[in-house]
Design a protein around this motif. Structure first.
Motif, PDB file in Angstrom:
ATOM      1  N   THR A   1       0.803  -1.221   0.000  1.00 46.51           N
ATOM      2  CA  THR A   1       0.000   0.000   0.000  1.00 46.51           C
ATOM      3  C   THR A   1       0.839   1.276   0.000  1.00 46.51           C
ATOM      4  OG1 THR A   1      -0.130  -0.020   2.400  1.00 46.51           O
ATOM      5  CG2 THR A   1      -1.908  -1.124   1.219  1.00 46.51           C
ATOM      6  N   GLY A   2       2.149   1.158   0.306  1.00 48.66           N
ATOM      7  CA  GLY A   2       2.992   2.355   0.351  1.00 48.66           C
ATOM      8  C   GLY A   2       3.286   2.882  -1.045  1.00 48.66           C
ATOM      9  N   ASP A   3       2.726   4.050  -1.361  1.00 48.29           N
ATOM     10  CA  ASP A   3       2.893   4.610  -2.711  1.00 48.29           C
ATOM     11  C   ASP A   3       4.236   5.318  -2.863  1.00 48.29           C
ATOM     12  OD1 ASP A   3      -0.535   5.629  -3.363  1.00 48.29           O
ATOM     13  OD2 ASP A   3       0.478   3.695  -3.429  1.00 48.29           O
ATOM     14  N   HIS A   4       4.805   5.219  -4.054  1.00 49.28           N
ATOM     15  CA  HIS A   4       6.034   5.957  -4.363  1.00 49.28           C
ATOM     16  C   HIS A   4       5.891   6.602  -5.724  1.00 49.28           C
ATOM     17  CE1 HIS A   4       8.236   4.317  -0.944  1.00 49.28           C
ATOM     18  NE2 HIS A   4       7.492   3.250  -1.145  1.00 49.28           N
ATOM     19  N   ALA A   5       6.412   7.816  -5.822  1.00 51.05           N
ATOM     20  CA  ALA A   5       6.348   8.529  -7.096  1.00 51.05           C
ATOM     21  C   ALA A   5       7.349   7.921  -8.064  1.00 51.05           C
ATOM     22  CB  ALA A   5       6.655  10.000  -6.878  1.00 51.05           C
ATOM     23  N   VAL A   6       6.850   7.497  -9.214  1.00 50.50           N
ATOM     24  CA  VAL A   6       7.686   6.786 -10.181  1.00 50.50           C
ATOM     25  C   VAL A   6       7.404   7.332 -11.571  1.00 50.50           C
ATOM     26  CG1 VAL A   6       8.101   4.543 -11.253  1.00 50.50           C
ATOM     27  CG2 VAL A   6       7.780   4.692  -8.798  1.00 50.50           C
ATOM     28  N   MET A   7       8.469   7.459 -12.374  1.00 52.53           N
ATOM     29  CA  MET A   7       8.312   7.925 -13.746  1.00 52.53           C
ATOM     30  C   MET A   7       7.995   6.730 -14.642  1.00 52.53           C
ATOM     31  SD  MET A   7       8.797  10.787 -15.557  1.00 52.53           S
ATOM     32  CE  MET A   7      10.218  11.854 -15.366  1.00 52.53           C
ATOM     33  N   VAL A   8       6.775   6.701 -15.171  1.00 53.98           N
ATOM     34  CA  VAL A   8       6.377   5.624 -16.080  1.00 53.98           C
ATOM     35  C   VAL A   8       6.043   6.239 -17.433  1.00 53.98           C
ATOM     36  CG1 VAL A   8       4.837   3.659 -16.441  1.00 53.98           C
ATOM     37  CG2 VAL A   8       5.387   4.389 -14.114  1.00 53.98           C
ATOM     38  N   ASN A   9       6.815   5.928 -18.463  1.00 54.21           N
ATOM     39  CA  ASN A   9       6.612   6.465 -19.814  1.00 54.21           C
ATOM     40  C   ASN A   9       6.483   7.986 -19.802  1.00 54.21           C
ATOM     41  OD1 ASN A   9       6.616   3.861 -20.883  1.00 54.21           O
ATOM     42  ND2 ASN A   9       4.413   3.629 -20.524  1.00 54.21           N
TER      43      ASN A   9
ATOM     44  N   THR B   1      10.580   2.611 -12.966  1.00 52.27           N
ATOM     45  CA  THR B   1      10.188   1.328 -12.375  1.00 52.27           C
ATOM     46  C   THR B   1      11.384   0.377 -12.384  1.00 52.27           C
ATOM     47  OG1 THR B   1       9.383   0.650 -14.528  1.00 52.27           O
ATOM     48  CG2 THR B   1       7.743   1.434 -12.955  1.00 52.27           C
ATOM     49  N   GLY B   2      11.439  -0.505 -11.385  1.00 53.66           N
ATOM     50  CA  GLY B   2      12.531  -1.466 -11.277  1.00 53.66           C
ATOM     51  C   GLY B   2      12.122  -2.821 -11.841  1.00 53.66           C
ATOM     52  N   PRO B   3      13.012  -3.819 -11.728  1.00 52.56           N
ATOM     53  CA  PRO B   3      12.691  -5.150 -12.246  1.00 52.56           C
ATOM     54  C   PRO B   3      11.437  -5.729 -11.580  1.00 52.56           C
ATOM     55  CG  PRO B   3      14.783  -5.165 -11.042  1.00 52.56           C
ATOM     56  CD  PRO B   3      14.391  -3.751 -11.176  1.00 52.56           C
ATOM     57  N   VAL B   4      10.495  -6.182 -12.409  1.00 51.82           N
ATOM     58  CA  VAL B   4       9.223  -6.707 -11.900  1.00 51.82           C
ATOM     59  C   VAL B   4       9.446  -7.944 -11.018  1.00 51.82           C
ATOM     60  CG1 VAL B   4       7.074  -7.801 -12.624  1.00 51.82           C
ATOM     61  CG2 VAL B   4       7.897  -5.785 -13.810  1.00 51.82           C
TER      62      VAL B   4
ATOM     63  N   HIS C   1       1.998   7.085  -8.967  1.00 53.69           N
ATOM     64  CA  HIS C   1       2.241   6.619  -7.603  1.00 53.69           C
ATOM     65  C   HIS C   1       1.894   5.142  -7.524  1.00 53.69           C
ATOM     66  CE1 HIS C   1       2.272  10.923  -6.883  1.00 53.69           C
ATOM     67  NE2 HIS C   1       2.907  10.655  -5.755  1.00 53.69           N
ATOM     68  N   ILE C   2       2.932   4.301  -7.332  1.00 53.49           N
ATOM     69  CA  ILE C   2       2.651   2.863  -7.273  1.00 53.49           C
ATOM     70  C   ILE C   2       3.299   2.236  -6.046  1.00 53.49           C
ATOM     71  CG2 ILE C   2       2.373   2.609  -9.777  1.00 53.49           C
ATOM     72  CD1 ILE C   2       5.165   1.427  -9.904  1.00 53.49           C
ATOM     73  N   GLY C   3       2.724   1.120  -5.589  1.00 57.31           N
ATOM     74  CA  GLY C   3       3.283   0.347  -4.476  1.00 57.31           C
ATOM     75  C   GLY C   3       4.043  -0.856  -5.017  1.00 57.31           C
ATOM     76  N   THR C   4       4.630  -1.637  -4.091  1.00 58.44           N
ATOM     77  CA  THR C   4       5.371  -2.830  -4.499  1.00 58.44           C
ATOM     78  C   THR C   4       4.419  -4.022  -4.544  1.00 58.44           C
ATOM     79  OG1 THR C   4       7.182  -1.908  -3.220  1.00 58.44           O
ATOM     80  CG2 THR C   4       7.466  -4.155  -4.034  1.00 58.44           C
ATOM     81  N   THR C   5       4.218  -4.577  -5.727  1.00 55.75           N
ATOM     82  CA  THR C   5       3.367  -5.759  -5.852  1.00 55.75           C
ATOM     83  C   THR C   5       4.093  -6.773  -6.732  1.00 55.75           C
ATOM     84  OG1 THR C   5       2.254  -5.015  -7.849  1.00 55.75           O
ATOM     85  CG2 THR C   5       1.286  -4.311  -5.761  1.00 55.75           C
TER      86      THR C   5
ATOM     87  N   GLY D   1      13.096   1.480  -8.929  1.00 55.59           N
ATOM     88  CA  GLY D   1      14.010   1.448 -10.063  1.00 55.59           C
ATOM     89  C   GLY D   1      15.163   2.416  -9.907  1.00 55.59           C
ATOM     90  N   PRO D   2      16.003   2.528 -10.964  1.00 55.02           N
ATOM     91  CA  PRO D   2      17.106   3.483 -10.921  1.00 55.02           C
ATOM     92  C   PRO D   2      16.580   4.924 -10.896  1.00 55.02           C
ATOM     93  CG  PRO D   2      17.185   2.133 -12.927  1.00 55.02           C
ATOM     94  CD  PRO D   2      15.946   1.762 -12.204  1.00 55.02           C
ATOM     95  N   GLU D   3      17.382   5.819 -10.320  1.00 62.38           N
ATOM     96  CA  GLU D   3      16.956   7.219 -10.229  1.00 62.38           C
ATOM     97  C   GLU D   3      16.980   7.881 -11.599  1.00 62.38           C
ATOM     98  OE1 GLU D   3      19.511   9.035  -7.375  1.00 62.38           O
ATOM     99  OE2 GLU D   3      18.595   7.972  -5.697  1.00 62.38           O
ATOM    100  N   VAL D   4      16.005   8.771 -11.831  1.00 61.36           N
ATOM    101  CA  VAL D   4      15.998   9.565 -13.051  1.00 61.36           C
ATOM    102  C   VAL D   4      16.919  10.759 -12.811  1.00 61.36           C
ATOM    103  CG1 VAL D   4      14.574  10.856 -14.667  1.00 61.36           C
ATOM    104  CG2 VAL D   4      13.628   8.863 -13.492  1.00 61.36           C
ATOM    105  N   ALA D   5      17.930  10.906 -13.662  1.00 60.66           N
ATOM    106  CA  ALA D   5      18.935  11.947 -13.433  1.00 60.66           C
ATOM    107  C   ALA D   5      18.279  13.318 -13.346  1.00 60.66           C
ATOM    108  CB  ALA D   5      19.973  11.919 -14.544  1.00 60.66           C
ATOM    109  N   GLY D   6      18.534  14.018 -12.233  1.00 59.28           N
ATOM    110  CA  GLY D   6      18.094  15.403 -12.099  1.00 59.28           C
ATOM    111  C   GLY D   6      16.632  15.598 -11.750  1.00 59.28           C
ATOM    112  N   ALA D   7      15.813  14.571 -11.805  1.00 64.76           N
ATOM    113  CA  ALA D   7      14.385  14.757 -11.552  1.00 64.76           C
ATOM    114  C   ALA D   7      14.081  14.576 -10.066  1.00 64.76           C
ATOM    115  CB  ALA D   7      13.575  13.762 -12.381  1.00 64.76           C
ATOM    116  N   MET D   8      13.421  15.570  -9.465  1.00 63.45           N
ATOM    117  CA  MET D   8      13.062  15.472  -8.057  1.00 63.45           C
ATOM    118  C   MET D   8      11.545  15.502  -7.926  1.00 63.45           C
ATOM    119  SD  MET D   8      15.969  15.424  -6.400  1.00 63.45           S
ATOM    120  CE  MET D   8      15.718  15.945  -4.707  1.00 63.45           C
ATOM    121  N   HIS D   9      11.030  14.893  -6.870  1.00 58.02           N
ATOM    122  CA  HIS D   9       9.594  14.903  -6.631  1.00 58.02           C
ATOM    123  C   HIS D   9       9.385  14.913  -5.128  1.00 58.02           C
ATOM    124  CE1 HIS D   9       5.376  14.098  -7.736  1.00 58.02           C
ATOM    125  NE2 HIS D   9       5.357  13.468  -6.580  1.00 58.02           N
ATOM    126  N   ASP D  10       8.781  15.977  -4.592  1.00 55.73           N
ATOM    127  CA  ASP D  10       8.543  16.104  -3.144  1.00 55.73           C
ATOM    128  C   ASP D  10       9.830  15.906  -2.348  1.00 55.73           C
ATOM    129  OD1 ASP D  10       5.940  16.531  -3.668  1.00 55.73           O
ATOM    130  OD2 ASP D  10       5.241  14.503  -3.147  1.00 55.73           O
ATOM    131  N   GLY D  11      10.934  16.416  -2.827  1.00 55.06           N
ATOM    132  CA  GLY D  11      12.189  16.313  -2.098  1.00 55.06           C
ATOM    133  C   GLY D  11      12.894  14.975  -2.221  1.00 55.06           C
TER     134      GLY D  11
END
Lengths: 144, 249
Positions: free
Chosen positions: B137-145, B177-180, B150-154, B161-171
């Motif tokens: 249920t813990g949501d995380h801001a993730v860049m998808v396409n 997304t990381g490996p499924v 905001h997605i949880g771990t399922t 996933g790996p960090e998007v260079a230079g992109a920040m969200h809420d600090g």
């Protein structure tokens, strides 16, 4: 009825230990807890040095794996009393587990070979003419 | 083995009429069951390792497992799983004390230590339930396409996933997304282990009821407690390796 109140299938009975058994249990508990604390310290250590070399990280992970095997040895040997069984029984449990040596080595090597093949687009190292950084840009998406 | 009694050395173990391994049938079969179960868990963990080795990126467990109940968003890597590990070690100790009390046919102590073991098992399961709930249920801001989601771990989505260079969200650094496979293996293997804990707790409750009813007292020995103990220690043993593979390295 036998003095030690045990199964009739057991030929040689171990005398039920007294205080020294409890002391051994407490000692093993302390050992297991200390090993776990060392593992946690090493795990946090890796987290606190994000710029450590990959060789150092690999070394720390190797130490953690060995410490976990040590924990397994104490749990099986003392808590499960395998160390007090007769040798034939110990061997029928331990020897088959040696299969894990091949099992782990073969599959992890397969996994890392899979990664190399993907990163180099299926070419072997001798076929590669591009540098490592360029090779990573060749993704399956560029194929058909 | 060090102080093997003389009778043990001289016995002709394979001459028939006795157990050549000097244990009763049930205990020997419990050992062989546990050995086969070790291969089942081993196969799961090795499969996880194979997939992990085949990926260029794998989530850092210190970042995924850094929450603690009632601690809000405090960054406490490994803290909660350490608690779970100690709960399981302690319940293993209380179990071995129950087995020890059984050797002395001390019904009162067996009951006391079995109750503590059952409490430890239930506490571990409760911790695992909290951890799963938190991850799912813990949501995380993730860049998808190119869009922030905001997605949880399922088992089908992985926000680590790996960090998007230079992109920040809420600090925080924004990630892709990381490996499924991460969620599938984590929930699959810890779930299979949790199911073993659950069945261990059920077995221990049955043993407790049988002890209270005096079944073992009438039988003259507490060997059933030993067999249940073997299973319970095995659950602790498997956790050592689950803890190693998912949380430490």
């Amino acid at each position: 009825m036998d003095h030690h109140q045990s199964s009739s299938e057991v030929t040689v009975h171990h005398a039920p230990g007294g205080k020294e058994v409890v002391q051994k249990i407490i000692r093993t508990t302390v050992i297991l807890s200390v090993i776990t604390l060392i593992e946690l310290a090493l795990g946090l250590g890796m987290y606190l040095m994000p710029n450590a070399s990959s060789a150092l990280i690999l070394f720390i992970k190797g130490v953690i794996v060995i410490l976990s095997l040590l924990k397994a040895f104490y749990i099986v040997g003392v808590f499960m009393h395998l160390g007090e069984e007769i040798k034939n029984l110990i061997m029928t449990i331990i020897v088959p587990l040696l299969l894990f040596v091949w099992f782990i080595a073969a599959f992890l090597l397969d996994g890392s070979s899979w990664r190399n093949l993907r990163n180099t687009n299926g070419k072997s190292k001798t076929e590669q003419v591009v540098s490592g950084s360029k090779a990573e840009k060749i993704t399956p998406a560029e194929g058909h | 083995m060090a102080q093997a009694p003389a009778a043990e050395m001289e016995t002709k173990w394979w001459s028939g009429g006795k157990s050549p391994f000097n244990v009763e049938y049930g205990k020997l079969m419990m050992w062989y069951f546990l050995m086969s179960d070790a291969f089942t868990f081993g196969a799961f963990l090795i499969s996880y390792g194979t997939i992990r080795f085949s990926q260029n990126f794998w989530p850092d467990p210190n970042k995924v497992f850094n929450a603690f109940p009632l601690a809000g968003h405090a960054n406490l890597p490994l803290a909660f799983v350490s608690l779970m590990t100690f709960i399981l070690i302690v319940s293993s100790v209380t179990m071995v004390l129950a087995v020890h009390a059984g050797h002395h046919n001390d019904k009162k102590s067996v009951i006391k230590w079995m109750i503590w073991t059952i409490i430890g098992g239930i506490a571990f399961l409760a911790c695992q339930a909290w951890e799963w709930t938190h991850l799912i249920t813990g949501d995380h801001a993730v860049m998808v396409n190119g869009v922030v989601e905001h997605i949880g771990t399922t088992v089908t989505r992985n926000p680590w996933g790996p960090e998007v260079a230079g992109a920040m969200h809420d600090g925080h650094h924004l990630t892709t997304t990381g490996p499924v496979a991460f969620g599938g293996y984590f929930f699959g293997i810890t779930g299979f282990h949790g199911f073993h804990v659950l069945s261990g707790v059920v077995i221990n409750i049955i043993m407790l009821i049988m002890t209270i009813n005096g079944v073992f007292e009438k039988r003259g020995h507490y060997l059933m407690i030993e067999k249940a103990g073997l299973y319970w220690h095995f659950v602790d043993l498997v956790w050592v390796f689950v803890f190693l593979c998912f949380y430490l390295i």
